[in-house]
Design an enzyme around this catalytic site. Structure first.
Site, PDB file in Angstrom:
ATOM      1  N   HIS A  78      41.509  48.639  38.495  1.00 12.70           N
ATOM      2  CA  HIS A  78      42.424  47.728  39.187  1.00 12.70           C
ATOM      3  C   HIS A  78      42.738  46.562  38.250  1.00 12.70           C
ATOM      4  O   HIS A  78      43.888  46.183  38.090  1.00 12.70           O
ATOM      5  CB  HIS A  78      41.786  47.253  40.488  1.00 12.70           C
ATOM      6  CG  HIS A  78      42.705  46.512  41.399  1.00 12.70           C
ATOM      7  ND1 HIS A  78      43.900  47.038  41.851  1.00 12.70           N
ATOM      8  CD2 HIS A  78      42.601  45.266  41.947  1.00 12.70           C
ATOM      9  CE1 HIS A  78      44.494  46.150  42.639  1.00 12.70           C
ATOM     10  NE2 HIS A  78      43.728  45.071  42.717  1.00 12.70           N
ATOM     11  N   HIS A 122      50.559  42.375  38.068  1.00 15.25           N
ATOM     12  CA  HIS A 122      50.076  42.956  39.329  1.00 15.25           C
ATOM     13  C   HIS A 122      51.278  43.252  40.214  1.00 15.25           C
ATOM     14  O   HIS A 122      51.885  42.338  40.776  1.00 15.25           O
ATOM     15  CB  HIS A 122      49.127  41.978  40.014  1.00 15.25           C
ATOM     16  CG  HIS A 122      48.332  42.583  41.124  1.00 15.25           C
ATOM     17  ND1 HIS A 122      48.690  43.754  41.745  1.00 15.25           N
ATOM     18  CD2 HIS A 122      47.168  42.174  41.725  1.00 15.25           C
ATOM     19  CE1 HIS A 122      47.814  44.048  42.687  1.00 15.25           C
ATOM     20  NE2 HIS A 122      46.869  43.102  42.680  1.00 15.25           N
ATOM     21  N   LYS A 165      47.595  46.826  34.385  1.00 18.24           N
ATOM     22  CA  LYS A 165      48.156  45.532  34.786  1.00 18.24           C
ATOM     23  C   LYS A 165      48.305  44.574  33.604  1.00 18.24           C
ATOM     24  O   LYS A 165      49.015  43.581  33.703  1.00 18.24           O
ATOM     25  CB  LYS A 165      47.310  44.901  35.882  1.00 18.24           C
ATOM     26  CG  LYS A 165      47.419  45.607  37.229  1.00 18.24           C
ATOM     27  CD  LYS A 165      46.594  44.921  38.288  1.00 18.24           C
ATOM     28  CE  LYS A 165      46.678  45.675  39.612  1.00 18.24           C
ATOM     29  NZ  LYS A 165      46.016  47.004  39.550  1.00 18.24           N
ATOM     30  N   CYS A 188      47.365  45.253  48.167  1.00 22.13           N
ATOM     31  CA  CYS A 188      47.331  45.835  46.820  1.00 22.13           C
ATOM     32  C   CYS A 188      46.831  47.270  46.779  1.00 22.13           C
ATOM     33  O   CYS A 188      46.776  47.875  45.705  1.00 22.13           O
ATOM     34  CB  CYS A 188      46.500  44.960  45.900  1.00 22.13           C
ATOM     35  SG  CYS A 188      46.993  43.226  45.959  1.00 22.13           S
ATOM     36  N   PHE A 216      43.319  42.496  49.302  1.00 22.27           N
ATOM     37  CA  PHE A 216      42.995  41.498  50.313  1.00 22.27           C
ATOM     38  C   PHE A 216      42.630  42.216  51.614  1.00 22.27           C
ATOM     39  O   PHE A 216      43.205  43.246  51.961  1.00 22.27           O
ATOM     40  CB  PHE A 216      44.203  40.591  50.575  1.00 22.27           C
ATOM     41  CG  PHE A 216      44.360  39.483  49.573  1.00 22.27           C
ATOM     42  CD1 PHE A 216      43.521  39.339  48.488  1.00 22.27           C
ATOM     43  CD2 PHE A 216      45.390  38.547  49.725  1.00 22.27           C
ATOM     44  CE1 PHE A 216      43.672  38.311  47.575  1.00 22.27           C
ATOM     45  CE2 PHE A 216      45.560  37.515  48.815  1.00 22.27           C
ATOM     46  CZ  PHE A 216      44.697  37.395  47.731  1.00 22.27           C
ATOM     47  N   GLU A 258      34.406  44.501  40.244  1.00 22.36           N
ATOM     48  CA  GLU A 258      34.885  45.864  40.014  1.00 22.36           C
ATOM     49  C   GLU A 258      34.125  46.547  38.880  1.00 22.36           C
ATOM     50  O   GLU A 258      33.696  47.708  39.005  1.00 22.36           O
ATOM     51  CB  GLU A 258      36.381  45.856  39.691  1.00 22.36           C
ATOM     52  CG  GLU A 258      36.901  47.239  39.305  1.00 22.36           C
ATOM     53  CD  GLU A 258      38.358  47.268  38.892  1.00 22.36           C
ATOM     54  OE1 GLU A 258      38.876  48.390  38.677  1.00 22.36           O
ATOM     55  OE2 GLU A 258      38.984  46.195  38.774  1.00 22.36           O
TER      56      GLU A 258
END
Length: 408
Positions: A301, A335, A330, A164, A395, A312
């Site tokens: 994000h 996403h 998003k 991502c 990830f 976050e």
């Protein structure tokens, strides 16, 4: 050190195939999530939601010879790069092919349909679906390589397949390449195609939204009642250029890249680490040589997952020590995985230039566990700021932060 500016931008996303159409949908607060009846065939797949880039069509001038090395993710990336180079006025310029232009681009994976070709061979014990283009379509560097082949670039190539953060890492590494004198122009960004197997990955982690009957009400980043993310698709491309070169050729300049920070958690493959997220923001601020007080907006994000949102937002608050304005794109696009960092960078720059910033959709009640930030919700916000930040996390514990300055 060289100064680095953005001279071309494009995006293909669930919001549309142009920056103009995407911005109009931000203004109208259009949620692009939809129920996907084709997902019903998959037993034990809980979510039936996604956000496809449904307006995208393969450009008619892409010949069969060109397309034989491209899966959908490759086509998305090349089409976006072509639009961005056109926007920058660099199509046909000798700088693209003379070694001064490079590519820094990524995706979460290659085209998943081609991976199925190889799987078929192993199941049926017959080589019938694998072709000479199968590997090129599925390899993780397929976006960067196909862009390079199509435009015949001969400078450095940086595949940024970091899940991502692929798009934001693409922009960050391109910035560093120009800043340090390794290139004059870089084609930077990321892309990903929508595929049910990608949806299943997050579904098995219990991270997907299951509001199948009310797709317009999800995702809900930072909301106490959020129930997970929705997968989207698309591509985003920024053309980065050395400032003096751009100025000398009379290029329009959207923004200057003034800071980039990246770090890794070193702790867990999927669980976010608040302290290491924070370190990426600190590195970007140090690189830009500015104070957090200089930044007027943060693009989050904002995936609408419990652990991600909380980590976050608190990392962001610890850096800013104030209620900085923040929102998540998003909530409109879902996403878009490897594309999100680039798409969101493009939109963040466009919002800063227009002095209007989108609200986070479906944010009604901010989770009390989230950081004490100024969450833009309900309607958009007019903010006159020259400096904005865009953050992404992936990830593998991969964290990125980009800082842009609008030049007048």
């Amino acid at each position: 050190m060289k100064r680095v500016v953005v001279t071309g931008m494009s995006q293909i996303s669930p919001l549309g195939v142009t920056r103009e159409s995407a911005f109009e949908k931000l203004l109208s607060q259009t949620n692009c999530v939809q129920y996907m009846p084709e997902f019903e065939v998959f037993t034990r797949l809980n979510t039936k939601l996604a956000a496809p880039a449904k307006d995208f069509e393969i450009p008619q001038h892409y010949t069969r010879k060109v397309l034989r090395t491209m899966g959908r993710v490759g086509v998305l990336s090349v089409a976006s790069a072509e639009e961005a180079l056109t926007d920058a006025g660099l199509i046909g310029d000798s700088i693209i092919t003379d070694g001064r232009t490079g590519v820094s681009y990524g995706s979460s994976t290659g085209s998943l349909e081609s991976i199925i070709d190889f799987y078929s061979m192993m199941v049926e014990k017959e080589v019938k679906t694998v072709t000479s283009g199968s590997y090129v379509k599925m390899m993780p560097q397929t976006t960067a390589v196909n862009i390079s082949l199509y435009f015949k670039t001969t400078g450095r190539l940086i595949p940024t397949s970091t899940a991502c953060t692929s798009g934001s890492m693409g922009v960050g590494y391109a910035y560093e390449a120009i800043k340090n004198g390794y290139a004059t122009v870089m084609i930077a960004g990321g892309a990903d195609e929508l595929h049910p197997t990608q949806v299943a990955i997050f579904d098995t982690l219990y991270a997907t939204s299951q509001k199948n009957s009310t797709p317009e009400l999800t995702p809900s980043p930072f909301d106490r009642d959020r129930d997970g993310l929705v997968i989207g698709e698309g591509a985003g491309t920024l053309i980065l250029e050395e400032y003096e070169h751009a100025k000398n050729r009379g290029a329009k300049i959207y923004a200057e890249v003034i800071g980039f920070g990246t770090s890794t958690d070193g702790t867990h493959i999927t669980s976010p680490n608040q302290e290491k997220m924070k370190s990426a923001l600190e590195l970007a601020l140090k690189d830009a040589n500015i104070s957090p007080d200089d930044i007027g907006y943060v693009n989050a994000h904002g995936t609408a997952t419990l652990q991600g949102d909380v980590a976050e937002s608190n990392a962001t608050y610890e850096i800013f020590k104030r209620a900085v304005p923040i929102s998540s794109i998003k909530s409109y696009t879902g996403h878009t995985l490897g594309a999100c960092g680039a798409i969101e960078a493009v939109m963040t720059i466009d919002m800063a230039r227009k002095k209007w910033f989108c609200p986070t959709l479906n944010l009604n009640n901010v989770d009390e566990n989230c950081g004490k930030l100024d969450y833009i919700k309900g309607s958009g916000r007019e903010i006159d700021t020259k400096i904005v930040m865009s953050n992404n996390f992936a990830f593998g514990g991969i964290n990125t932060s980009l800082i842009f300055k609008i030049l007048e």
